[in-house]
Design a protein around this motif. Structure first.
Motif, PDB file in Angstrom:
ATOM      1  N   HIS A   1       0.820  -1.216   0.000  1.00 54.24           N
ATOM      2  CA  HIS A   1       0.000   0.000   0.000  1.00 54.24           C
ATOM      3  C   HIS A   1       0.856   1.269   0.000  1.00 54.24           C
ATOM      4  CE1 HIS A   1      -3.377  -2.555   0.395  1.00 54.24           C
ATOM      5  NE2 HIS A   1      -3.181  -2.884   1.659  1.00 54.24           N
ATOM      6  N   ILE A   2       1.920   1.284   0.788  1.00 54.42           N
ATOM      7  CA  ILE A   2       2.754   2.492   0.869  1.00 54.42           C
ATOM      8  C   ILE A   2       3.427   2.765  -0.471  1.00 54.42           C
ATOM      9  CG2 ILE A   2       4.780   3.507   1.970  1.00 54.42           C
ATOM     10  CD1 ILE A   2       4.040   2.138   4.524  1.00 54.42           C
TER      11      ILE A   2
ATOM     12  N   LEU B   1      -0.071   9.247   5.257  1.00 54.96           N
ATOM     13  CA  LEU B   1       0.630  10.057   6.259  1.00 54.96           C
ATOM     14  C   LEU B   1       2.051  10.376   5.809  1.00 54.96           C
ATOM     15  CD1 LEU B   1      -0.546   8.377   9.598  1.00 54.96           C
ATOM     16  CD2 LEU B   1      -1.226  10.607   8.691  1.00 54.96           C
ATOM     17  N   ILE B   2       2.742   9.388   5.227  1.00 55.22           N
ATOM     18  CA  ILE B   2       4.113   9.622   4.743  1.00 55.22           C
ATOM     19  C   ILE B   2       4.108  10.641   3.610  1.00 55.22           C
ATOM     20  CG2 ILE B   2       6.084   8.548   3.588  1.00 55.22           C
ATOM     21  CD1 ILE B   2       5.417   5.968   5.094  1.00 55.22           C
ATOM     22  N   ALA B   3       3.193  10.474   2.662  1.00 53.21           N
ATOM     23  CA  ALA B   3       3.124  11.410   1.533  1.00 53.21           C
ATOM     24  C   ALA B   3       2.760  12.817   2.001  1.00 53.21           C
ATOM     25  CB  ALA B   3       2.109  10.900   0.505  1.00 53.21           C
TER      26      ALA B   3
ATOM     27  N   ASN C   1      -0.833  -0.204   5.822  1.00 55.30           N
ATOM     28  CA  ASN C   1      -2.055   0.089   5.078  1.00 55.30           C
ATOM     29  C   ASN C   1      -1.941   1.424   4.361  1.00 55.30           C
ATOM     30  OD1 ASN C   1      -2.315   1.981   7.158  1.00 55.30           O
ATOM     31  ND2 ASN C   1      -3.644   0.630   8.353  1.00 55.30           N
ATOM     32  N   TYR C   2      -3.014   1.797   3.674  1.00 50.26           N
ATOM     33  CA  TYR C   2      -3.031   3.040   2.903  1.00 50.26           C
ATOM     34  C   TYR C   2      -2.887   4.261   3.803  1.00 50.26           C
ATOM     35  CZ  TYR C   2      -4.260   0.974  -1.587  1.00 50.26           C
ATOM     36  OH  TYR C   2      -4.227   0.279  -2.762  1.00 50.26           O
TER      37      TYR C   2
ATOM     38  N   SER D   1       4.308  18.363   2.859  1.00 45.22           N
ATOM     39  CA  SER D   1       4.257  19.488   3.801  1.00 45.22           C
ATOM     40  C   SER D   1       5.646  20.085   4.004  1.00 45.22           C
ATOM     41  CB  SER D   1       3.681  19.028   5.140  1.00 45.22           C
ATOM     42  OG  SER D   1       2.349  18.561   4.995  1.00 45.22           O
ATOM     43  N   CYS D   2       6.655  19.228   4.171  1.00 41.75           N
ATOM     44  CA  CYS D   2       8.027  19.727   4.350  1.00 41.75           C
ATOM     45  C   CYS D   2       8.495  20.496   3.127  1.00 41.75           C
ATOM     46  CB  CYS D   2       8.968  18.551   4.631  1.00 41.75           C
ATOM     47  SG  CYS D   2       8.717  17.753   6.227  1.00 41.75           S
TER      48      CYS D   2
END
Length: 270
Positions: free
Chosen positions: A63-64, A148-150, A142-143, A155-156
């Motif tokens: 998913h990631i 959250l990672i994306a 999971n997705y 954001s950074c």
């Protein structure tokens, strides 16, 4: 157009824009051809990736990885639109056809999309590496984790480039056009604060992710080489044996790219 300056000794300013004197017509024609051959496959390919992964769920990875691949495709598409397309437009007209506002917008957005593509690529490599090293722990991702990672990476990228934009606007930096690169943007030379932020952005969004990609890729290749040296053990292959665990090391959804090769090695030699 009158508010756009040029790089020193690179061209002349007219009411219609900046005429390039630093590149010959032959070189400009080759650059036009290169932009066209880069822009068309980039736009079509990334649209295909987005449609295939979102509409048809065609990418059978964890998913990631799927989420990060979608974000990389979106970032590459944005970079093509806000970097390659303006460059091609200036090449075709042999001058800057954008006003100061559009120059600022395209310069800001191509920095964001270019940085996001590199950072998400580094995140994708890290995810692949963790799938290879810790298959049991990564099987349950999971997705939501991928989103959250994306979100964190985007954001950074946006916050740091936004800081540079605010600093450039508050300092009243002029917009300049480079006839050698056929691009326009803020003229940060000679202004230490903005130049420092630009260097920081380059280190964070270019050098560091590139090092992560190189190191993680090398690590995965070494892991695969190590797996290739494992010989099939003799004796009973019951539950809990090497043969019984070979499929567990390839969790569902983790059959892409280097991880697929790793899984193939497991099944072949175990």
């Amino acid at each position: 157009m009158d508010n756009i300056t040029t790089a020193p000794a690179s061209g002349v300013v007219s009411s219609e824009g900046v005429i390039s004197e630093g590149v010959s017509d032959e070189e400009r024609y080759w650059l036009i051809w290169w932009c066209i051959m880069t822009l068309i496959p980039c736009v079509l390919g990334n649209i295909l990736v987005l449609v295939a992964s979102i509409r048809y769920q065609a990418i059978k990875l964890d998913h990631i990885s799927v989420i990060l691949i979608r974000n990389i495709a979106a970032a590459d598409l944005g970079y093509a639109i806000f970097r390659t397309l303006p460059m091609l437009s200036n090449l075709l007209h042999n001058r800057c056809i954008y006003g100061p506002l559009l120059c600022k917008v395209t310069d800001f957005l191509d920095d964001i999309f270019g940085s996001a593509s590199v950072v998400n690529s580094a995140a994708l490599n890290i995810n692949k590496l963790t799938c290879v090293l810790f298959p049991y722990r990564t099987a349950g991702r999971n997705y939501r984790t991928g989103i959250l990672i994306a979100t964190f990476t985007w954001s950074c990228v946006i916050l740091l480039w936004l800081a540079m934009l605010i600093e450039a606007e508050s300092a009243g930096l002029p917009v300049s056009y480079n006839p050698f690169l056929f691009t326009c943007g803020y003229e940060i030379e000679g202004y230490p604060p903005t130049a420092l932020v630009s260097i920081l952005d380059a280190l964070v969004f270019m050098l560091l992710p590139t090092l992560i990609i190189i190191i993680s890729t090398g690590w995965m290749l070494l892991k695969i080489r190590h797996l290739q040296g494992i010989q099939r053990p003799r004796g009973h292959h019951g539950y809990g044996s090497v043969a019984g665990l070979r499929h567990s090391l390839c969790p569902v959804g983790c059959h892409g790219d280097i991880l697929a090769a790793c899984c193939h090695v497991h099944r072949r030699y175990w």
